[in-house]
Structure formats: structure tokens, C-alpha cells
Design an enzyme around this catalytic site. Structure first.
Site, mmCIF file in Angstrom:
data_model
loop_
_atom_site.group_PDB
_atom_site.id
_atom_site.type_symbol
_atom_site.label_atom_id
_atom_site.label_comp_id
_atom_site.label_asym_id
_atom_site.label_seq_id
_atom_site.Cartn_x
_atom_site.Cartn_y
_atom_site.Cartn_z
ATOM 1 N N LYS A 28 0.713 -1.054 -0.159
ATOM 2 C CA LYS A 28 0.034 -0.160 0.184
ATOM 3 C C LYS A 28 0.653 1.280 -0.400
ATOM 4 O O LYS A 28 0.122 2.187 -0.529
ATOM 5 C CB LYS A 28 -0.921 -0.197 1.254
ATOM 6 C CG LYS A 28 -1.817 -1.346 1.350
ATOM 7 C CD LYS A 28 -2.719 -1.142 0.348
ATOM 8 C CE LYS A 28 -3.681 -2.364 0.562
ATOM 9 N NZ LYS A 28 -5.111 -2.219 0.955
ATOM 10 N N SER A 36 -8.560 0.699 8.391
ATOM 11 C CA SER A 36 -8.080 0.052 9.279
ATOM 12 C C SER A 36 -6.889 0.179 9.226
ATOM 13 O O SER A 36 -6.353 -1.116 10.318
ATOM 14 C CB SER A 36 -9.465 -0.379 9.928
ATOM 15 O OG SER A 36 -9.419 -1.704 8.529
ATOM 16 N N ASN A 52 -3.690 -0.607 6.280
ATOM 17 C CA ASN A 52 -2.249 -0.516 5.588
ATOM 18 C C ASN A 52 -2.380 0.229 5.155
ATOM 19 O O ASN A 52 -1.237 1.588 4.792
ATOM 20 C CB ASN A 52 -2.083 -1.985 4.965
ATOM 21 C CG ASN A 52 -1.507 -3.150 5.374
ATOM 22 O OD1 ASN A 52 -1.188 -2.777 6.889
ATOM 23 N ND2 ASN A 52 -1.829 -4.307 5.012
ATOM 24 N N GLN A 92 -1.280 4.480 6.892
ATOM 25 C CA GLN A 92 -0.487 4.091 8.089
ATOM 26 C C GLN A 92 0.285 3.829 6.060
ATOM 27 O O GLN A 92 1.476 4.939 6.592
ATOM 28 C CB GLN A 92 0.828 2.048 8.013
ATOM 29 C CG GLN A 92 0.053 2.146 9.158
ATOM 30 C CD GLN A 92 0.891 0.262 9.398
ATOM 31 O OE1 GLN A 92 1.992 -0.072 10.051
ATOM 32 N NE2 GLN A 92 -0.430 -1.063 9.460
ATOM 33 N N TYR A 95 3.788 7.436 12.612
ATOM 34 C CA TYR A 95 4.138 8.395 11.488
ATOM 35 C C TYR A 95 3.614 9.813 11.222
ATOM 36 O O TYR A 95 3.929 9.796 10.175
ATOM 37 C CB TYR A 95 3.666 6.701 10.218
ATOM 38 C CG TYR A 95 4.390 6.281 10.060
ATOM 39 C CD1 TYR A 95 5.455 5.809 9.817
ATOM 40 C CD2 TYR A 95 3.352 4.399 10.290
ATOM 41 C CE1 TYR A 95 6.136 4.725 9.233
ATOM 42 C CE2 TYR A 95 4.020 3.277 9.860
ATOM 43 C CZ TYR A 95 5.705 3.710 9.665
ATOM 44 O OH TYR A 95 5.808 2.182 9.563
#
Length: 190
Positions: free
Chosen positions: A70, A95, A97, A100, A132
Site C-alpha cells: 500500500k 483500518s 495498511n 499507515q 508515522y
């Protein structure tokens, strides 16, 4: 079981429409260059399975910085935005990948990321997304509308809000990961 690809297309017009959605080789190369600082080149490894009807190859996208492919699509889209577009940040619905990936891509370009995540998202995904640098906005997927939350005046998508990373498809309320920005860097196309 529903087959997602190849799709059965009923007319020549639909074939041309589907082809028009596919990225060109030049666009794929541009995307690969654009995301070079965010995604790594991952190897193909042959899986040795005796009796398999064909060779089986695994693309080890779990080696990406976020552990998923992703990062390719989210980075391609975020890195393609102008400074003006980035000034209000980016927004994503996810929810895991994709959350992020969007947060990390936004961090790379110094943009604010707001991620709308369900309350029942895995804690590890929420923590990684927050690490992140993203602002996490949670919602109850059974009683609240994530689209309405994502359109909140403080951070939402629209005239004064952030750019949506991934195209929202009402009424199913699913993110379109077949967006040309996302598919241009699909590992299958490398």
C-alpha cells in the site's frame, strides 16, 4: 466466490473504457521514480511446490517499510500533489495498511495526515499510524458515518480540507484502490 480479474466485459465500448483506466508504461515508470524514496524494490521468490500446475512466485511486499504494498499507491498519490494541495493535509479512510501508508507518505512531504479509522481497528495499526505522525479520528462503524466524519470542517475533504488519498465510492462506502494513482504502482505491474 467472485472473480475480480480478469473482468468479463460485454461490449467493445466497455473494453476501451477499461483500457483507458489502465496506466501507460510511461506513467508506471514515472510513478516508480516518484516513489523511490518511500518504497523499496522487493524481490520475487519462487515457491517450490511439487505438483503445482504452474510456477508460483511470491512478491515479498511484506518487506516494505510499512509491511505492505500500500505504500506504493499512497506515496504515488501524495507525492503527486502540489504544495497548495498539501497545505491542508491529506485524509484517508482505513483500518490498517492504507492508513499507515498515507501517514508515512504525508510525513515524507511534511504534510498533515488525518486518518479516519474504525474503533475496532487493530491497536497495532492505530499505534503505527499515529507513530508515522497522523492524527487519528475514530468512529463506530456500526453507528457512525465515516464519510460525514471525513468531511468535518476541521480536517475533512473539500474546499478547505485535505485531499482524499483513495477515491471514495458511495454508496458502498469503500475506498477505490483501483484509482489510477493507486494502481500505477501496483506490484503486479512492476
Amino acid at each position: 466466490m467472485t472473480r475480480l480479474w480478469p473482468r468479463r466485459i460485454s461490449s467493445d465500448d466497455q473494453v476501451e473504457t477499461e483500457r483507458a483506466k489502465l496506466p501507460t508504461l510511461a506513467q508506471i515508470r514515472e510513478a516508480r521514480a516518484r516513489i523511490a524514496g518511500a518504497a523499496i524494490h522487493t524481490p520475487l521468490v519462487r515457491l517450490n511446490v511439487s505438483g503445482a500446475p504452474a510456477d508460483i512466485w511470491l512478491k515479498l511486499e511484506n518487506l516494505q517499510p510499512i509491511g505492505s504494498f500500500k505504500i506504493r499507491g499512497a506515496s504515488n498519490m501524495v507525492f503527486s500533489l502540489t504544495p497548495e494541495q498539501l497545505s491542508n493535509g491529506v485524509v484517508a479512510f482505513s483500518s490498517g495498511n492504507h492508513a499507515q501508508a498515507t501517514a508515512l507518505a504525508a510525513r515524507h512531504v511534511g504534510a498533515r495526515a488525518t486518518i479516519v479509522m474504525p474503533l475496532d481497528a487493530p491497536r497495532s495499526k492505530v499505534a503505527a499510524t499515529r507513530d508515522y505522525g497522523a492524527e487519528i479520528v475514530t468512529y463506530d462503524r456500526f453507528t457512525e458515518d465515516r464519510i460525514a466524519i471525513g468531511n468535518d470542517d476541521d480536517f475533512g475533504v473539500g474546499d478547505n480540507g485535505g485531499v482524499l488519498v483513495g477515491k471514495q465510492l458511495p454508496p458502498t462506502k469503500r475506498t477505490d484502490f483501483n484509482s489510477v494513482w493507486i494502481v500505477r504502482v501496483s506490484p503486479a505491474l512492476r
